[in-house]
Design a protein around this motif. Structure first.
Motif, short mmCIF file in Angstrom:
data_model
loop_
_atom_site.label_atom_id
_atom_site.label_comp_id
_atom_site.label_asym_id
_atom_site.label_seq_id
_atom_site.Cartn_x
_atom_site.Cartn_y
_atom_site.Cartn_z
N GLY A 78 -32.20 -54.78 7.82
CA GLY A 78 -32.07 -56.19 8.19
C GLY A 78 -32.89 -56.58 9.39
N LYS A 79 -33.23 -55.61 10.23
CA LYS A 79 -34.03 -55.90 11.42
C LYS A 79 -35.44 -56.36 11.06
CE LYS A 79 -34.24 -52.44 14.24
NZ LYS A 79 -34.47 -51.40 15.26
N PHE A 80 -35.94 -55.93 9.89
CA PHE A 80 -37.31 -56.24 9.51
C PHE A 80 -37.41 -57.34 8.46
CE2 PHE A 80 -37.38 -51.85 11.05
CZ PHE A 80 -38.27 -52.00 12.08
N ILE A 81 -36.27 -57.90 8.05
CA ILE A 81 -36.28 -59.02 7.11
C ILE A 81 -35.59 -60.19 7.79
CG2 ILE A 81 -35.51 -59.87 4.87
CD1 ILE A 81 -35.50 -56.96 3.92
N THR A 82 -36.34 -61.23 8.10
CA THR A 82 -35.76 -62.37 8.80
C THR A 82 -35.08 -63.31 7.82
OG1 THR A 82 -37.84 -63.59 8.66
CG2 THR A 82 -37.50 -62.25 10.64
N MET A 83 -34.28 -64.21 8.35
CA MET A 83 -33.54 -65.15 7.52
C MET A 83 -34.46 -66.12 6.79
SD MET A 83 -30.51 -64.12 7.69
CE MET A 83 -29.68 -65.45 6.86
N THR A 84 -35.68 -66.29 7.25
CA THR A 84 -36.61 -67.19 6.56
C THR A 84 -37.05 -66.63 5.22
OG1 THR A 84 -38.50 -66.22 7.73
CG2 THR A 84 -37.48 -68.18 8.71
N ALA A 85 -36.91 -65.31 5.02
CA ALA A 85 -37.31 -64.68 3.75
C ALA A 85 -36.20 -64.77 2.70
CB ALA A 85 -37.67 -63.23 3.99
N LEU A 86 -35.01 -65.16 3.11
CA LEU A 86 -33.88 -65.22 2.18
C LEU A 86 -33.50 -66.66 1.92
CD1 LEU A 86 -31.81 -62.37 3.79
CD2 LEU A 86 -33.05 -62.25 1.64
N LEU A 93 -39.90 -60.67 0.25
CA LEU A 93 -39.32 -59.69 1.18
C LEU A 93 -40.37 -58.72 1.70
CD1 LEU A 93 -36.00 -58.93 -0.72
CD2 LEU A 93 -36.30 -60.40 1.27
N LEU A 94 -41.27 -58.28 0.82
CA LEU A 94 -42.34 -57.37 1.24
C LEU A 94 -43.26 -58.04 2.26
CD1 LEU A 94 -43.38 -55.55 -2.04
CD2 LEU A 94 -42.74 -54.47 0.11
N ALA A 95 -43.64 -59.28 1.98
CA ALA A 95 -44.54 -60.00 2.90
C ALA A 95 -43.87 -60.18 4.26
CB ALA A 95 -44.93 -61.34 2.31
N ASN A 96 -42.57 -60.50 4.24
CA ASN A 96 -41.85 -60.71 5.49
C ASN A 96 -41.71 -59.41 6.27
OD1 ASN A 96 -38.87 -61.03 6.91
ND2 ASN A 96 -40.14 -62.88 7.00
N ALA A 97 -41.43 -58.32 5.57
CA ALA A 97 -41.29 -57.03 6.24
C ALA A 97 -42.61 -56.59 6.86
CB ALA A 97 -40.79 -55.98 5.25
N ARG A 98 -43.70 -56.79 6.14
CA ARG A 98 -45.02 -56.43 6.69
C ARG A 98 -45.35 -57.30 7.90
NH1 ARG A 98 -46.90 -56.03 0.82
NH2 ARG A 98 -46.85 -53.79 0.44
N GLU A 99 -45.00 -58.57 7.83
CA GLU A 99 -45.24 -59.49 8.94
C GLU A 99 -44.46 -59.06 10.18
OE1 GLU A 99 -43.75 -63.93 9.72
OE2 GLU A 99 -45.10 -63.74 8.00
N ASN A 100 -43.29 -58.47 9.96
CA ASN A 100 -42.45 -58.00 11.07
C ASN A 100 -42.71 -56.54 11.42
OD1 ASN A 100 -41.02 -60.42 11.57
ND2 ASN A 100 -39.88 -60.07 9.68
N GLN A 101 -43.83 -55.99 10.92
CA GLN A 101 -44.28 -54.64 11.23
C GLN A 101 -43.22 -53.59 10.90
OE1 GLN A 101 -45.47 -54.98 15.32
NE2 GLN A 101 -47.19 -56.29 14.82
N ALA A 102 -42.68 -53.68 9.68
CA ALA A 102 -41.69 -52.72 9.21
C ALA A 102 -42.35 -51.36 9.00
CB ALA A 102 -41.06 -53.20 7.91
N PRO A 103 -41.60 -50.28 9.23
CA PRO A 103 -42.15 -48.95 8.99
C PRO A 103 -42.40 -48.72 7.49
CG PRO A 103 -39.90 -48.82 9.85
CD PRO A 103 -40.28 -50.24 9.81
N ALA A 104 -43.20 -47.71 7.19
CA ALA A 104 -43.61 -47.44 5.81
C ALA A 104 -42.43 -47.19 4.88
CB ALA A 104 -44.57 -46.26 5.78
N ASP A 105 -41.38 -46.51 5.36
CA ASP A 105 -40.25 -46.22 4.47
C ASP A 105 -39.52 -47.49 4.04
OD1 ASP A 105 -39.35 -46.34 7.21
OD2 ASP A 105 -37.43 -45.49 6.56
N ILE A 106 -39.44 -48.48 4.91
CA ILE A 106 -38.81 -49.76 4.55
C ILE A 106 -39.68 -50.51 3.54
CG2 ILE A 106 -38.10 -52.03 5.44
CD1 ILE A 106 -36.21 -50.07 6.54
N VAL A 107 -40.99 -50.54 3.78
CA VAL A 107 -41.91 -51.23 2.87
C VAL A 107 -41.88 -50.55 1.49
CG1 VAL A 107 -44.33 -51.82 2.45
CG2 VAL A 107 -43.36 -52.08 4.74
N ASP A 108 -41.87 -49.21 1.47
CA ASP A 108 -41.81 -48.48 0.19
C ASP A 108 -40.53 -48.78 -0.56
OD1 ASP A 108 -44.26 -47.35 0.76
OD2 ASP A 108 -43.42 -45.46 1.49
N ALA A 109 -39.41 -48.82 0.16
CA ALA A 109 -38.12 -49.12 -0.48
C ALA A 109 -38.13 -50.53 -1.07
CB ALA A 109 -36.98 -48.95 0.52
N LEU A 110 -38.63 -51.49 -0.33
CA LEU A 110 -38.69 -52.87 -0.83
C LEU A 110 -39.63 -52.97 -2.02
CD1 LEU A 110 -38.74 -54.87 2.52
CD2 LEU A 110 -36.83 -54.64 0.91
#
Length: 138
Positions: A78-86, A93-110
């Motif tokens: 939840g730290k890497f997905i902001t409320m604007t993506a929901l 969700l992927l675009a938002n996570a990348r924008e928030n510099q999510a680690p690779a494991d979070i991006v892979d899971a999404l």
């Protein structure tokens, strides 16, 4: 006529005003609520990241049906997905996570989420990734 405090000199009043400026203005261009010297230092290279909750399966405060590690992992997601993506689909969700510099494991899971499904909450995303949410809310 300028109103001021009669107990202090104008210089002391200015110093006192600067002391509470972060509390009055809040985050943004004027500064943040936390001064830099009060922020904790990051963990070293060979040290684990600090958890926001204590370890142990019987820790009080865990929601029923989730371990403390589950709570920590869902919070990290939840730290890497902001409320604007929901609500949003996988691509949002992927675009938002990348924008928030999510680690690779979070991006892979999404990236493993099914296409065409819209998620309303982080809990729905968490469940779609194959994890359990709490069984009772209260």
């Amino acid at each position: 006529m300028e109103r001021g405090n009669s107990k202090h000199s104008p210089r002391v009043d200015d110093n006192m005003r600067q002391d509470v400026e972060g509390l009055v203005q809040g985050p943004g261009t004027g500064g943040s609520r936390v001064e830099e010297f009060r922020q904790p230092e990051p963990a070293g290279e060979d040290q684990p990241e600090p958890k926001t909750v204590t370890a142990g399966p019987q820790r009080s405060g865990n929601p029923q049906g989730m371990s403390s590690d589950d709570v920590e992992a869902r919070s990290r997601l939840g730290k890497f997905i902001t409320m604007t993506a929901l609500p949003g689909d996988r691509e949002t969700l992927l675009a938002n996570a990348r924008e928030n510099q999510a680690p690779a494991d979070i991006v892979d899971a999404l990236g493993r989420l099914p296409e065409g499904t819209r998620y309303q909450t982080i809990s729905e995303v968490w469940a779609a990734l194959g994890h359990k949410n709490e069984t009772t809310r209260w």
